[in-house]
Design a protein around this motif. Structure first.
Motif, PDB file in Angstrom:
ATOM      1  N   ARG A   1       0.840  -1.206   0.000  1.00 58.39           N
ATOM      2  CA  ARG A   1       0.000   0.000   0.000  1.00 58.39           C
ATOM      3  C   ARG A   1       0.871   1.250   0.000  1.00 58.39           C
ATOM      4  N   GLN A   2       1.959   1.245   0.771  1.00 59.02           N
ATOM      5  CA  GLN A   2       2.871   2.380   0.790  1.00 59.02           C
ATOM      6  C   GLN A   2       3.376   2.709  -0.612  1.00 59.02           C
ATOM      7  N   LEU A   3       3.835   1.674  -1.308  1.00 63.23           N
ATOM      8  CA  LEU A   3       4.403   1.887  -2.639  1.00 63.23           C
ATOM      9  C   LEU A   3       3.358   2.399  -3.625  1.00 63.23           C
ATOM     10  N   ALA A   4       2.166   1.829  -3.572  1.00 66.35           N
ATOM     11  CA  ALA A   4       1.112   2.258  -4.489  1.00 66.35           C
ATOM     12  C   ALA A   4       0.740   3.717  -4.251  1.00 66.35           C
ATOM     13  N   LEU A   5       0.644   4.113  -2.971  1.00 67.53           N
ATOM     14  CA  LEU A   5       0.316   5.497  -2.656  1.00 67.53           C
ATOM     15  C   LEU A   5       1.437   6.425  -3.105  1.00 67.53           C
ATOM     16  N   ALA A   6       2.683   6.035  -2.863  1.00 66.98           N
ATOM     17  CA  ALA A   6       3.814   6.866  -3.283  1.00 66.98           C
ATOM     18  C   ALA A   6       3.795   7.086  -4.794  1.00 66.98           C
ATOM     19  N   ALA A   7       3.507   6.018  -5.538  1.00 64.32           N
ATOM     20  CA  ALA A   7       3.452   6.141  -7.000  1.00 64.32           C
ATOM     21  C   ALA A   7       2.336   7.080  -7.426  1.00 64.32           C
ATOM     22  N   ARG A   8       1.174   6.997  -6.768  1.00 63.36           N
ATOM     23  CA  ARG A   8       0.059   7.876  -7.121  1.00 63.36           C
ATOM     24  C   ARG A   8       0.383   9.347  -6.863  1.00 63.36           C
ATOM     25  N   LEU A   9       1.253   9.586  -5.888  1.00 65.53           N
ATOM     26  CA  LEU A   9       1.627  10.958  -5.557  1.00 65.53           C
ATOM     27  C   LEU A   9       2.875  11.407  -6.315  1.00 65.53           C
ATOM     28  N   ALA A  10       3.236  10.623  -7.326  1.00 68.58           N
ATOM     29  CA  ALA A  10       4.347  10.973  -8.234  1.00 68.58           C
ATOM     30  C   ALA A  10       5.711  10.929  -7.572  1.00 68.58           C
ATOM     31  N   LEU A  11       5.839  10.152  -6.503  1.00 64.32           N
ATOM     32  CA  LEU A  11       7.168   9.861  -5.955  1.00 64.32           C
ATOM     33  C   LEU A  11       7.790   8.738  -6.775  1.00 64.32           C
ATOM     34  N   ALA A  12       9.080   8.830  -7.039  1.00 68.46           N
ATOM     35  CA  ALA A  12       9.765   7.747  -7.731  1.00 68.46           C
ATOM     36  C   ALA A  12       9.827   6.528  -6.812  1.00 68.46           C
ATOM     37  N   ILE A  13       9.593   5.346  -7.357  1.00 62.09           N
ATOM     38  CA  ILE A  13       9.663   4.100  -6.592  1.00 62.09           C
ATOM     39  C   ILE A  13      10.449   3.071  -7.398  1.00 62.09           C
ATOM     40  N   PRO A  14      10.976   2.029  -6.748  1.00 60.19           N
ATOM     41  CA  PRO A  14      11.619   0.946  -7.496  1.00 60.19           C
ATOM     42  C   PRO A  14      10.559   0.093  -8.197  1.00 60.19           C
ATOM     43  N   GLU A  15      10.890  -0.438  -9.369  1.00 64.89           N
ATOM     44  CA  GLU A  15       9.997  -1.402  -9.995  1.00 64.89           C
ATOM     45  C   GLU A  15       9.885  -2.601  -9.057  1.00 64.89           C
ATOM     46  N   THR A  16       8.663  -3.060  -8.806  1.00 61.76           N
ATOM     47  CA  THR A  16       8.414  -4.007  -7.724  1.00 61.76           C
ATOM     48  C   THR A  16       7.495  -5.136  -8.165  1.00 61.76           C
ATOM     49  N   LEU A  17       7.791  -6.329  -7.679  1.00 54.88           N
ATOM     50  CA  LEU A  17       6.920  -7.493  -7.863  1.00 54.88           C
ATOM     51  C   LEU A  17       6.597  -8.058  -6.487  1.00 54.88           C
ATOM     52  N   VAL A  18       5.319  -8.251  -6.205  1.00 56.14           N
ATOM     53  CA  VAL A  18       4.878  -8.985  -5.012  1.00 56.14           C
ATOM     54  C   VAL A  18       4.326 -10.308  -5.504  1.00 56.14           C
ATOM     55  N   THR A  19       4.868 -11.424  -5.005  1.00 56.10           N
ATOM     56  CA  THR A  19       4.472 -12.703  -5.595  1.00 56.10           C
ATOM     57  C   THR A  19       4.717 -13.883  -4.663  1.00 56.10           C
ATOM     58  N   ASN A  20       3.959 -14.956  -4.932  1.00 60.37           N
ATOM     59  CA  ASN A  20       4.273 -16.276  -4.388  1.00 60.37           C
ATOM     60  C   ASN A  20       4.405 -17.283  -5.536  1.00 60.37           C
ATOM     61  N   ASP A  21       4.621 -16.764  -6.741  1.00 63.99           N
ATOM     62  CA  ASP A  21       4.759 -17.588  -7.937  1.00 63.99           C
ATOM     63  C   ASP A  21       6.238 -17.705  -8.301  1.00 63.99           C
ATOM     64  N   PRO A  22       6.841 -18.889  -8.143  1.00 68.25           N
ATOM     65  CA  PRO A  22       8.274 -19.038  -8.438  1.00 68.25           C
ATOM     66  C   PRO A  22       8.636 -18.637  -9.858  1.00 68.25           C
ATOM     67  N   ALA A  23       7.769 -18.949 -10.830  1.00 62.31           N
ATOM     68  CA  ALA A  23       8.072 -18.610 -12.219  1.00 62.31           C
ATOM     69  C   ALA A  23       8.091 -17.094 -12.420  1.00 62.31           C
TER      70      ALA A  23
END
Length: 321
Positions: A131-153
């Motif tokens: 949620r932090q990252l999504a909000l930061a992106a909406r407010l035009a803060l630069a963020i790292p490209e991010t993946l949240v996953t439980n999929d090994p592939a």
């Protein structure tokens, strides 16, 4: 009604160094202040509240001295610890006893006409890293490209799309039971990719640059550069040898950070950023109850005084006779 200052209540573990520092500063200013350790409830603290028609809760929370809810005007919610229940409670009874303690103490919190730093519900919600990252992106803060996953592939593909060593992995949760340092995600790390199926992770591009710690206290903002010779994957491991100094933030970045903290409903927050070589400031995460003493001691930034000032200002409101 009188103009007597209300009490500042610090809800924190008894041994918390930040709580002790703020309490000492409040008492130096002669602001009425007291503390409560939630780990003392219900075995070492007692609560008795009474409610009748047309009234609000009346009574006291006793842990040594009696704490009258009518006197509390400001609450600093500082990393409260879990309730310590009687050892005879087991299984479902223990789970039920924990809920009973939480709801009973919740009656005391609801009886307070006080400003919270931070409101417990907002504090908990703000801990959610995705949620932090999504909000930061909406407010035009630069963020790292991010993946949240439980999929090994998916994890393997994300890491393979970048040069080896250009990706990191970290916990998707701030739960203390899973506390660990951020680490590199290597392309050949089969154990990592297998484990993600059972323990979801956050996988990100690694952001090279200089670490910054930004502490927000109400309208005040304190930014400090954390300088180490190497470029650590997780700056926490390098803190003992790090040099720190106050730094200005570009006005646009400072404004976005203030908007970000307000959007989370927080009054206090500690944010971690990385400044790239080109000067771009990248948001990494926010800790609603993050530490500041290690920065204050090396930079001289008056964060403790700012927290005490914020709490004292609220406690000066008109309080009941």
């Amino acid at each position: 009604m009188s103009r007597r200052r209300g009490t500042v209540l610090v809800v924190a573990p008894a041994a918390d160094s930040h709580a002790r520092a703020v309490l000492a500063e409040l008492r130096r200013r002669r602001v009425p202040a007291t503390s409560f350790d939630t780990a003392r409830f219900p075995e070492r603290a007692t609560l008795a509240l009474h409610l009748d028609a047309g009234s609000s809760w009346r009574g006291a929370l006793r842990s040594g001295d009696a704490l009258d809810p009518e006197r509390v005007r400001a609450v600093w919610w500082r990393r409260p610890e879990p309730y310590r229940l009687h050892p005879s409670l087991r299984g479902r009874r223990r789970d039920g006893a924990f809920c009973a303690a939480d709801d009973a103490l919740g009656a005391f919190w609801s009886a307070l006409d006080a400003r919270w730093v931070n409101d417990p519900a907002r504090d908990e919600a703000a801990e959610h890293k995705p949620r932090q990252l999504a909000l930061a992106a909406r407010l035009a803060l630069a963020i790292p490209e991010t993946l949240v996953t439980n999929d090994p592939a998916a994890a393997r593909a994300f890491v393979a799309a970048r040069p080896d060593g250009a990706t990191i992995h970290k916990n998707v949760t701030g739960a203390p039971a899973l506390l660990r340092h951020t680490a590199l995600a290597r392309q050949g790390d089969r154990a990592l990719f297998a484990s993600v199926r059972h323990l979801p992770l956050m996988i990100q591009e690694r952001v090279p640059g200089t670490d910054l710690r930004v502490t927000v206290v109400g309208d005040d903002l304190f930014a400090a550069e954390i300088d180490v010779e190497a470029d650590p994957v997780d700056v926490r491991a390098a803190l003992p040898r790090a040099r720190m100094r106050p730094v200005p933030l570009p006005p646009a970045v400072a404004s976005k950070l203030q908007r970000f903290v307000r959007a989370l409903g927080l009054t206090y927050a500690a944010l971690d950023l990385r400044r790239r070589e080109d000067g771009e400031h990248v948001f990494l995460e926010v800790n609603p109850s993050g530490e500041w003493l290690y920065v204050e001691r090396r930079t001289g930034q008056p964060v403790t005084a700012a927290v005490a000032t914020l709490l004292a200002r609220v406690a000066r409101r008109t309080s009941p006779q």
